[in-house]
Design a protein around this motif. Structure first.
Motif, PDB file in Angstrom:
ATOM      1  N   SER A   1       0.804  -1.216   0.000  1.00 42.45           N
ATOM      2  CA  SER A   1       0.000   0.000   0.000  1.00 42.45           C
ATOM      3  C   SER A   1       0.841   1.271   0.000  1.00 42.45           C
ATOM      4  O   SER A   1       0.340   2.333   0.336  1.00 42.45           O
ATOM      5  CB  SER A   1      -0.935   0.006   1.221  1.00 42.45           C
ATOM      6  OG  SER A   1      -1.884  -1.028   1.137  1.00 42.45           O
TER       7      SER A   1
ATOM      8  N   GLY B   1       1.863   3.101  -2.378  1.00 50.20           N
ATOM      9  CA  GLY B   1       1.348   4.116  -3.289  1.00 50.20           C
ATOM     10  C   GLY B   1      -0.079   3.876  -3.693  1.00 50.20           C
ATOM     11  O   GLY B   1      -0.520   4.352  -4.741  1.00 50.20           O
TER      12      GLY B   1
ATOM     13  N   VAL C   1      -4.197   3.403  -1.977  1.00 46.83           N
ATOM     14  CA  VAL C   1      -5.139   3.327  -0.861  1.00 46.83           C
ATOM     15  C   VAL C   1      -6.554   3.249  -1.420  1.00 46.83           C
ATOM     16  O   VAL C   1      -6.803   3.540  -2.598  1.00 46.83           O
ATOM     17  CB  VAL C   1      -5.029   4.551   0.068  1.00 46.83           C
ATOM     18  CG1 VAL C   1      -3.688   4.576   0.790  1.00 46.83           C
ATOM     19  CG2 VAL C   1      -5.261   5.856  -0.690  1.00 46.83           C
TER      20      VAL C   1
ATOM     21  N   CYS D   1     -10.682   4.415  -0.363  1.00 47.06           N
ATOM     22  CA  CYS D   1     -11.496   5.274   0.489  1.00 47.06           C
ATOM     23  C   CYS D   1     -12.848   4.606   0.704  1.00 47.06           C
ATOM     24  O   CYS D   1     -13.537   4.278  -0.268  1.00 47.06           O
ATOM     25  CB  CYS D   1     -11.678   6.644  -0.139  1.00 47.06           C
ATOM     26  SG  CYS D   1     -10.149   7.588  -0.348  1.00 47.06           S
TER      27      CYS D   1
ATOM     28  N   GLU E   1      -5.239   1.084   3.728  1.00 48.59           N
ATOM     29  CA  GLU E   1      -4.329   0.362   2.853  1.00 48.59           C
ATOM     30  C   GLU E   1      -5.035  -0.844   2.249  1.00 48.59           C
ATOM     31  O   GLU E   1      -6.047  -1.319   2.775  1.00 48.59           O
ATOM     32  CB  GLU E   1      -3.099  -0.101   3.642  1.00 48.59           C
ATOM     33  CG  GLU E   1      -2.264   1.035   4.196  1.00 48.59           C
ATOM     34  CD  GLU E   1      -1.085   0.532   5.009  1.00 48.59           C
ATOM     35  OE1 GLU E   1      -1.085  -0.664   5.384  1.00 48.59           O
ATOM     36  OE2 GLU E   1      -0.166   1.332   5.277  1.00 48.59           O
TER      37      GLU E   1
ATOM     38  N   LEU F   1      -7.112  12.344   3.195  1.00 45.68           N
ATOM     39  CA  LEU F   1      -5.979  11.924   2.369  1.00 45.68           C
ATOM     40  C   LEU F   1      -4.733  12.724   2.730  1.00 45.68           C
ATOM     41  O   LEU F   1      -3.625  12.166   2.819  1.00 45.68           O
ATOM     42  CB  LEU F   1      -6.308  12.092   0.890  1.00 45.68           C
ATOM     43  CG  LEU F   1      -7.262  11.051   0.298  1.00 45.68           C
ATOM     44  CD1 LEU F   1      -7.757  11.494  -1.080  1.00 45.68           C
ATOM     45  CD2 LEU F   1      -6.589   9.690   0.211  1.00 45.68           C
TER      46      LEU F   1
ATOM     47  N   HIS G   1      -1.302  10.894   1.576  1.00 47.15           N
ATOM     48  CA  HIS G   1      -1.514  10.338   0.235  1.00 47.15           C
ATOM     49  C   HIS G   1      -2.194  11.365  -0.658  1.00 47.15           C
ATOM     50  O   HIS G   1      -3.221  11.932  -0.278  1.00 47.15           O
ATOM     51  CB  HIS G   1      -2.381   9.076   0.299  1.00 47.15           C
ATOM     52  CG  HIS G   1      -1.663   7.872   0.808  1.00 47.15           C
ATOM     53  ND1 HIS G   1      -0.905   7.059  -0.002  1.00 47.15           N
ATOM     54  CD2 HIS G   1      -1.583   7.341   2.059  1.00 47.15           C
ATOM     55  CE1 HIS G   1      -0.391   6.071   0.720  1.00 47.15           C
ATOM     56  NE2 HIS G   1      -0.791   6.221   1.965  1.00 47.15           N
TER      57      HIS G   1
ATOM     58  N   HIS H   1      -3.131   8.522  -5.486  1.00 49.55           N
ATOM     59  CA  HIS H   1      -2.922   7.215  -4.853  1.00 49.55           C
ATOM     60  C   HIS H   1      -4.233   6.464  -4.610  1.00 49.55           C
ATOM     61  O   HIS H   1      -4.208   5.292  -4.237  1.00 49.55           O
ATOM     62  CB  HIS H   1      -2.188   7.379  -3.521  1.00 49.55           C
ATOM     63  CG  HIS H   1      -0.724   7.654  -3.677  1.00 49.55           C
ATOM     64  ND1 HIS H   1       0.121   7.789  -2.595  1.00 49.55           N
ATOM     65  CD2 HIS H   1       0.038   7.810  -4.776  1.00 49.55           C
ATOM     66  CE1 HIS H   1       1.353   8.033  -3.033  1.00 49.55           C
ATOM     67  NE2 HIS H   1       1.322   8.053  -4.354  1.00 49.55           N
TER      68      HIS H   1
END
Length: 393
Positions: free
Chosen positions: A74, A76, A78, A80, A95, A129, A134, A138
Motif C-alpha cells: 500500500s 502508493g 489506498v 477510500c 491500505e 488523504l 496520500h 494514490h
C-alpha cells in the motif's frame, strides 16, 4: 483488451486474492493454483514490480532458510471507504491490506441533495488523504454506502424514501473528474452485511438485518453480496405483516413490517402514549431506563420481525443471521422473541444450525464493508487492470 491480457489479469487476480486471504508463500501459491513455481514466480514478481504485493519478513521453518512472506502493498495505493447516513458521513482511508490509516465522521443532512452532500464528502476525503500523507493520485477505489436503494451496476440511487432530491442521481459521475479511481456505490445494509461477513469465518450464508429507523436486509453468500436483478434484493421492510392492515407505511401500502416494527414505528407508538420518543435512539434510551411500555413495544416488534425473518430462513436457509442497527443494541429484549418466532415457524432442517446474533462490529459494520468491497473489486480481474494501470501512472 485482448483475450491474452484477460487471461493474464485473471491469473494475477487469483494470486493477489489468495495472498489477501492468507496464502503468503510462493510455494503455497503454487500448490493452491496448480501452477509451476516458475509460473508463480513470474506472476508474483510482476505484482511486486507493479506495487500490488510486497515480500517481506520471515516465517519460521524446521529447516533451511526461512522463506519471505507475501502481503498486499500500500505504499502508493489506498482505498477510500464511505458510510453515508441520513445525518452523518464516516470516511476511512485504508491500505489494501486492511490497515485503516485515518478515519473521521462529519455531520450532514442527506436531504440537502446530492451536489451539496457529495461536495462536503469530497472536502472530507481531501482532508483525510492529506492527513494520511496520500495524494488523490494514490486512490485506487472509492466505495460508498448510501441509505437508500441503489442500482449497483451504475451507482444510481433509485426512489429512496429518505434521500430527497437523489432519485436518479448517478453518484460515480460526481467523482469522475476528481479521482482516477472507480467509484462503487451500494445500499448501506449490503455494506454492513459484507463487513459482518468478513469477521465471521464460520459463516458462509449470512443475512444482516438492520433494525433502526427503518428495516432492511443484506444477503451475503460465499463472500458475494446478493443484489438481485435490479439491486432490490433484501428490501424486507415492506413485507406485509398479517393483521396490521390498518397501519399505513410511507411506501403507500399498509401493514409493512417497517411500519409496525421499526425504531420509527415503536417511537410513534410511544409518543401516542405520552412518552418522549422522537427517534429510534429515544426508544433505546427508554428501554435502558426500564420503561415497561417501551420494553413491551420492543418485544412486540421483535415478534413481528421474527415472523418475517422466519420466512427468510425458510427461503434462503442461512447459517448466520446478524441483527444490527440502533434497536439491535437492545439484544436482551430483541433476540429471545425473534429466535422464538424463527424456531416456531421455520422448518427444523433450516433452523438446526442457524445462529441468530447481534452485530460484532456495531456502527463500524458499514465502513468495514465498504473497505472490503473496494479491495475485492481491485483484486478482481477487472479491478486488477485498473490497479496495474494506476501503478504505472
Amino acid at each position: 483488451m485482448t483475450a491474452a491480457s484477460d487471461r493474464q489479469l485473471a491469473a494475477l487476480s487469483e494470486l493477489a486474492g489468495l495472498v489477501a486471504a492468507g496464502t503468503t508463500r510462493r510455494s503455497q501459491l503454487a500448490t493452491a493454483t496448480g501452477l509451476s513455481r516458475a509460473a508463480v514466480a513470474q506472476r508474483v514478481d510482476l505484482l511486486i514490480a507493479k506495487g500490488v504485493l510486497v515480500e517481506t519478513g520471515t516465517v519460521a521453518t524446521d529447516r533451511g532458510r526461512p522463506p519471505l512472506t507475501l502481503q498486499l502493498a500500500s505504499a502508493g495505493a489506498v482505498v477510500c471507504a464511505v458510510d453515508l447516513g441520513a445525518t452523518h458521513s464516516t470516511v476511512a482511508v485504508a491500505e489494501l491490506g486492511g490497515t485503516v490509516l485515518v478515519e473521521a465522521t462529519d455531520e450532514l443532512d442527506i436531504n440537502d441533495g446530492p451536489e451539496a452532500v457529495l461536495s462536503g464528502l469530497h472536502r472530507q476525503l481531501g482532508r483525510l488523504l492529506a492527513a494520511a500523507g496520500h495524494p488523490a493520485a494514490h486512490v485506487r477505489a472509492i466505495s460508498i454506502g448510501v441509505p437508500g436503494p441503489v442500482e449497483a451496476s451504475t451507482g444510481t440511487v433509485v426512489r429512496p424514501p429518505i434521500m430527497r432530491g437523489w432519485d436518479g442521481y448517478r453518484v460515480p459521475g460526481f467523482f469522475a473528474d476528481r479521482y482516477p479511481a472507480p467509484v462503487l456505490v451500494d445500499n448501506d445494509v449490503n455494506m454492513m452485511a459484507l463487513g459482518e461477513y468478513g469477521h465471521r469465518p464460520a459463516a458462509d450464508h449470512l443475512l444482516y438485518v438492520k433494525v433502526g429507523t427503518g428495516i432492511g436486509c443484506g444477503i451475503v453468500s460465499g463472500g458475494v453480496v446478493h443484489r438481485g436483478a435490479t439491486g432490490a434484493a433484501g428490501d424486507i421492510g415492506h413485507i406485509r405483516v398479517p393483521g396490521q392492515d390498518d397501519v399505513l407505511c410511507h411506501c403507500g401500502n399498509t401493514g409493512c413490517v417497517e411500519a409496525v416494527a421499526s425504531g420509527a414505528a415503536i417511537a410513534a407508538t410511544l409518543r401516542e402514549a405520552g412518552l418522549p420518543a422522537e427517534h429510534a435512539a429515544d426508544v433505546v434510551r427508554l428501554v435502558a431506563e426500564g420503561d415497561p411500555l417501551a420494553r413491551r413495544q420492543v418485544r412486540l416488534a421483535a415478534q413481528r420481525l421474527g415472523d418475517v425473518i422466519a420466512s427468510l430462513v425458510s427461503f434462503y436457509n442461512p447459517d448466520t443471521i446478524v441483527l444490527g442497527g440502533s434497536i439491535a443494541s437492545l439484544h436482551d429484549d430483541l433476540l429471545a422473541d425473534i429466535r422464538a418466532a424463527v424456531y416456531r415457524r421455520a422448518l427444523p432442517l433450516a433452523t438446526r444450525t442457524v445462529a441468530i446474533e447481534t452485530t460484532l462490529l456495531g456502527r463500524r459494520a458499514g465502513i468495514e464493508g465498504a473497505r472490503r468491497l473496494a479491495v475485492a473489486h481491485l483484486l478482481s480481474p477487472e479491478g486488477m487492470g485498473h490497479l496495474l494501470a494506476g501503478a504505472s501512472a
